[in-house]
Design a protein around this motif. Structure first.
Motif, PDB file in Angstrom:
ATOM      1  N   MET A 200       0.852  -1.192   0.000  1.00 14.77           N
ATOM      2  CA  MET A 200       0.000   0.000   0.000  1.00 14.77           C
ATOM      3  C   MET A 200       0.886   1.240   0.000  1.00 14.77           C
ATOM      4  N   THR A 201       0.272   2.354  -0.112  1.00 21.70           N
ATOM      5  CA  THR A 201       0.954   3.619  -0.323  1.00 21.70           C
ATOM      6  C   THR A 201       0.101   4.719   0.261  1.00 21.70           C
ATOM      7  N   TYR A 202       0.742   5.801   0.689  1.00 20.77           N
ATOM      8  CA  TYR A 202      -0.019   7.007   0.969  1.00 20.77           C
ATOM      9  C   TYR A 202       0.766   8.199   0.455  1.00 20.77           C
ATOM     10  N   CYS A 203       0.182   8.920  -0.491  1.00 25.47           N
ATOM     11  CA  CYS A 203       0.785  10.136  -1.013  1.00 25.47           C
ATOM     12  C   CYS A 203      -0.192  11.289  -0.848  1.00 25.47           C
ATOM     13  N   LEU A 204       0.376  12.465  -0.600  1.00 32.08           N
ATOM     14  CA  LEU A 204      -0.421  13.643  -0.292  1.00 32.08           C
ATOM     15  C   LEU A 204       0.179  14.847  -1.004  1.00 32.08           C
ATOM     16  N   GLY A 205      -0.668  15.603  -1.662  1.00 28.36           N
ATOM     17  CA  GLY A 205      -0.250  16.880  -2.244  1.00 28.36           C
ATOM     18  C   GLY A 205      -1.068  17.991  -1.617  1.00 28.36           C
ATOM     19  N   ILE A 206      -0.402  19.078  -1.249  1.00 26.25           N
ATOM     20  CA  ILE A 206      -1.080  20.227  -0.642  1.00 26.25           C
ATOM     21  C   ILE A 206      -0.784  21.454  -1.507  1.00 26.25           C
ATOM     22  N   CYS A 207      -1.825  22.202  -1.825  1.00 21.87           N
ATOM     23  CA  CYS A 207      -1.660  23.390  -2.670  1.00 21.87           C
ATOM     24  C   CYS A 207      -2.211  24.598  -1.934  1.00 21.87           C
ATOM     25  N   VAL A 208      -1.334  25.468  -1.462  1.00 22.63           N
ATOM     26  CA  VAL A 208      -1.761  26.652  -0.706  1.00 22.63           C
ATOM     27  C   VAL A 208      -1.293  27.920  -1.416  1.00 22.63           C
ATOM     28  N   LYS A 209      -1.586  29.057  -0.800  1.00 22.99           N
ATOM     29  CA  LYS A 209      -1.282  30.356  -1.396  1.00 22.99           C
ATOM     30  C   LYS A 209       0.197  30.476  -1.800  1.00 22.99           C
TER      31      LYS A 209
ATOM     32  N   TYR B 184      -6.944   7.254   7.021  1.00 25.05           N
ATOM     33  CA  TYR B 184      -6.410   7.487   8.369  1.00 25.05           C
ATOM     34  C   TYR B 184      -5.797   8.882   8.503  1.00 25.05           C
ATOM     35  N   GLY B 185      -5.195   9.366   7.431  1.00 28.37           N
ATOM     36  CA  GLY B 185      -4.498  10.649   7.501  1.00 28.37           C
ATOM     37  C   GLY B 185      -5.371  11.847   7.178  1.00 28.37           C
ATOM     38  N   LYS B 186      -6.665  11.629   6.914  1.00 31.20           N
ATOM     39  CA  LYS B 186      -7.533  12.721   6.471  1.00 31.20           C
ATOM     40  C   LYS B 186      -8.082  13.596   7.613  1.00 31.20           C
ATOM     41  N   PRO B 187      -8.499  13.023   8.762  1.00 26.87           N
ATOM     42  CA  PRO B 187      -9.108  13.885   9.783  1.00 26.87           C
ATOM     43  C   PRO B 187      -8.243  15.072  10.206  1.00 26.87           C
ATOM     44  N   VAL B 188      -6.939  14.863  10.366  1.00 28.70           N
ATOM     45  CA  VAL B 188      -6.084  15.969  10.817  1.00 28.70           C
ATOM     46  C   VAL B 188      -5.996  17.053   9.739  1.00 28.70           C
ATOM     47  N   LEU B 189      -6.023  16.646   8.482  1.00 26.69           N
ATOM     48  CA  LEU B 189      -6.024  17.635   7.402  1.00 26.69           C
ATOM     49  C   LEU B 189      -7.303  18.466   7.442  1.00 26.69           C
ATOM     50  N   ASP B 190      -8.437  17.771   7.642  1.00 26.36           N
ATOM     51  CA  ASP B 190      -9.729  18.473   7.662  1.00 26.36           C
ATOM     52  C   ASP B 190      -9.834  19.458   8.824  1.00 26.36           C
ATOM     53  N   ARG B 191      -9.110  19.202   9.898  1.00 24.76           N
ATOM     54  CA  ARG B 191      -9.198  20.106  11.061  1.00 24.76           C
ATOM     55  C   ARG B 191      -8.178  21.233  11.022  1.00 24.76           C
ATOM     56  N   VAL B 192      -7.058  21.033  10.349  1.00 26.33           N
ATOM     57  CA  VAL B 192      -5.960  22.010  10.469  1.00 26.33           C
ATOM     58  C   VAL B 192      -5.673  22.782   9.176  1.00 26.33           C
ATOM     59  N   LEU B 193      -5.813  22.129   8.029  1.00 25.75           N
ATOM     60  CA  LEU B 193      -5.338  22.738   6.785  1.00 25.75           C
ATOM     61  C   LEU B 193      -6.249  23.849   6.269  1.00 25.75           C
ATOM     62  N   SER B 194      -5.637  24.930   5.815  1.00 23.93           N
ATOM     63  CA  SER B 194      -6.375  25.970   5.095  1.00 23.93           C
ATOM     64  C   SER B 194      -5.463  26.527   4.004  1.00 23.93           C
ATOM     65  N   HIS B 195      -6.062  27.253   3.077  1.00 24.68           N
ATOM     66  CA  HIS B 195      -5.331  27.798   1.926  1.00 24.68           C
ATOM     67  C   HIS B 195      -4.238  28.785   2.344  1.00 24.68           C
ATOM     68  N   ASP B 196      -4.360  29.324   3.572  1.00 22.46           N
ATOM     69  CA  ASP B 196      -3.400  30.332   4.050  1.00 22.46           C
ATOM     70  C   ASP B 196      -2.250  29.741   4.853  1.00 22.46           C
ATOM     71  N   LEU B 197      -2.253  28.430   5.083  1.00 17.58           N
ATOM     72  CA  LEU B 197      -1.237  27.840   5.961  1.00 17.58           C
ATOM     73  C   LEU B 197       0.157  27.993   5.330  1.00 17.58           C
ATOM     74  N   PRO B 198       1.155  28.472   6.128  1.00 19.15           N
ATOM     75  CA  PRO B 198       2.522  28.590   5.592  1.00 19.15           C
ATOM     76  C   PRO B 198       3.068  27.219   5.178  1.00 19.15           C
ATOM     77  N   LEU B 199       3.978  27.232   4.207  1.00 16.15           N
ATOM     78  CA  LEU B 199       4.461  25.970   3.647  1.00 16.15           C
ATOM     79  C   LEU B 199       5.179  25.082   4.657  1.00 16.15           C
ATOM     80  N   ASN B 200       5.965  25.676   5.557  1.00 18.84           N
ATOM     81  CA  ASN B 200       6.646  24.844   6.558  1.00 18.84           C
ATOM     82  C   ASN B 200       5.639  24.156   7.485  1.00 18.84           C
ATOM     83  N   ASP B 201       4.533  24.848   7.771  1.00 19.38           N
ATOM     84  CA  ASP B 201       3.474  24.202   8.557  1.00 19.38           C
ATOM     85  C   ASP B 201       2.810  23.082   7.748  1.00 19.38           C
ATOM     86  N   CYS B 202       2.643  23.304   6.456  1.00 17.77           N
ATOM     87  CA  CYS B 202       2.099  22.236   5.592  1.00 17.77           C
ATOM     88  C   CYS B 202       3.001  21.009   5.648  1.00 17.77           C
TER      89      CYS B 202
END
Lengths: 266, 266
Positions: free
Chosen positions: A1-10, A154-172
């Motif tokens: 199995m695999t888990y990959c994640l891409g995040i696109c913010v400001k 498994y990795g989705k709930p924390v994203l739904d609670r913390v991530l926003s379009h304004d989050l700095p990249l190091n925090d991402c």
């Protein structure tokens, strides 16, 4: 199995992947699932892959070949928009799958691959897309600033609670590591080393690309800090009415009935 | 979809369930998935259900009928051990499924049901078991103090980080609500009201049974406190090396190369 994640913010994009690969439980190996293409100074692409390893490797090889021998073929060099790049990669994926499909079907094996492509072409905004095994794609947006492939739940709930379009990249980047390590805790077929790539918009090269080993200091420290934080958050949650001393005292004096009958739902 | 959770710790057991039921996205209703049986003063059982609603309701009705007319049949009254009760419920489940199987298969509908049964019979320890659609079962243990059915993945990471066999029951109740609300945030087919039952060992009746509405004060307060706690925990995570001021200063003076090349994994 695999888990990959891409995040696109400001400010740009963050790519993260685990590296555990398995064909059955007794053939577990480690492969990078993050492929970076910087074919010209005006464009950069990162591709994440989940699914059949042979299909993935052939797709990546074809993409590189089409960059090396660009005359008359579509490639990451000829794409004018990110959606054209995604469309091209989707076609390569379909072509590779169809080539091996009948043999794989006879063996009861899936040759499917899901991909995430993110990047930027000069003059265009940076962007992130998920390419389905069928070759079509969807794009991340301000309100849905992340895309996942593989073992995504498994990795989705924390994203739904913390991530926003304004989050700095190091925090991402920290958030992605938390999301990966939560997945690993709940599913042993996803595992370190984890890879991260960080892209700042309009730079056309990666700001950072790094690998976090299971026993590396940073990952151990991060996981410990996150677990401690969760336990602390948990201990700060509001108490139930029936836990208050007034309530318990009233209960002992028979001034109120016991909670089971008070809040009985039947 | 459904999410039900049973927790079995030193002091007793906690049962939690959502109540959203759907047959397609346009027929969404609310049903209790928590069924409490207290057929004699020496025994208490709680059954949680996930799967086909018609199968579930028929299973529950048969279990109640076998308690009402106990002569010569197995029932929750005749079980001497929890495993006998689980075995009996598994047989009822199989019998109901087989009765409707051919008609359901023709319609392309699954009649399967997964169940969790927990409880205690006097003279025996309290226990928790998951009954598969095939009728067999597994039991929770000290090292695996919880069992889940339905949409289990989103709510699992927080259990894996926080739950232990020593956790007090009221904390288990809070943890179950966090696990349920994380699931609801990531999958709209799981939703409130949430139901909780709390059983203290050797009491043979529920210590508490309650229902938490979506707009209820407690649930709103709990979710807000948890989200704030996560964001706080997140902000306390260790910084990457490249975020330190010393590192940035050195980078500007060209004393070190940029992070992309330093930690490059290729």
């Amino acid at each position: 199995m695999t888990y990959c994640l891409g995040i696109c913010v400001k400010d740009g994009m963050l790519f993260a992947s685990d590296s555990r690969t398995n064909a059955g439980v007794d053939y577990v190996t480690s492969y990078s699932k993050m492929h970076v293409f910087n074919p010209a100074p005006d464009r950069l692409f990162v591709i994440l892959s989940a699914g059949n390893l042979a299909t993935t490797q052939e797709i990546i090889n074809i993409i590189q070949r089409d960059i090396d021998y660009p005359s008359g073929v579509d490639s990451l060099l000829s794409a004018r928009y990110l959606f054209e790049a995604a469309d091209y990669v989707g076609r390569v994926s379909q072509q590779v799958q169809q080539q091996h499909n009948s043999a794989l079907q006879q063996a009861g094996v899936s040759g499917e691959v899901s991909l995430i492509i993110g990047g930027q072409i000069q003059g265009q905004p940076h962007g992130l897309m998920l390419i389905y095994p069928q070759g079509n794609h969807i794009e991340a947006s301000k309100s849905t600033p992340y895309l996942q492939i593989g073992e995504t739940k498994y990795g989705k709930p924390v994203l739904d609670r913390v991530l926003s379009h304004d989050l700095p990249l190091n925090d991402c980047a920290r958030l992605a590591l938390v999301s990966l390590s939560s997945t690993t805790m709940s599913n042993i077929t996803v595992g370190p080393p984890y890879e991260l790539s960080l892209y700042r918009t309009d730079e056309f090269q990666l700001a950072s690309r790094c690998k976090f080993e299971e026993q590396g200091d940073y990952l151990i420290e991060l996981q410990q800090a996150w677990t401690n934080g969760l336990i602390q958050s948990f201990s700060n949650l509001p108490r139930f009415e029936w836990e208050s001393t007034e309530y318990q005292a009233a209960l002992e004096l028979n001034q109120i009935e016991n909670p089971a009958s008070i809040e009985n739902i039947d």
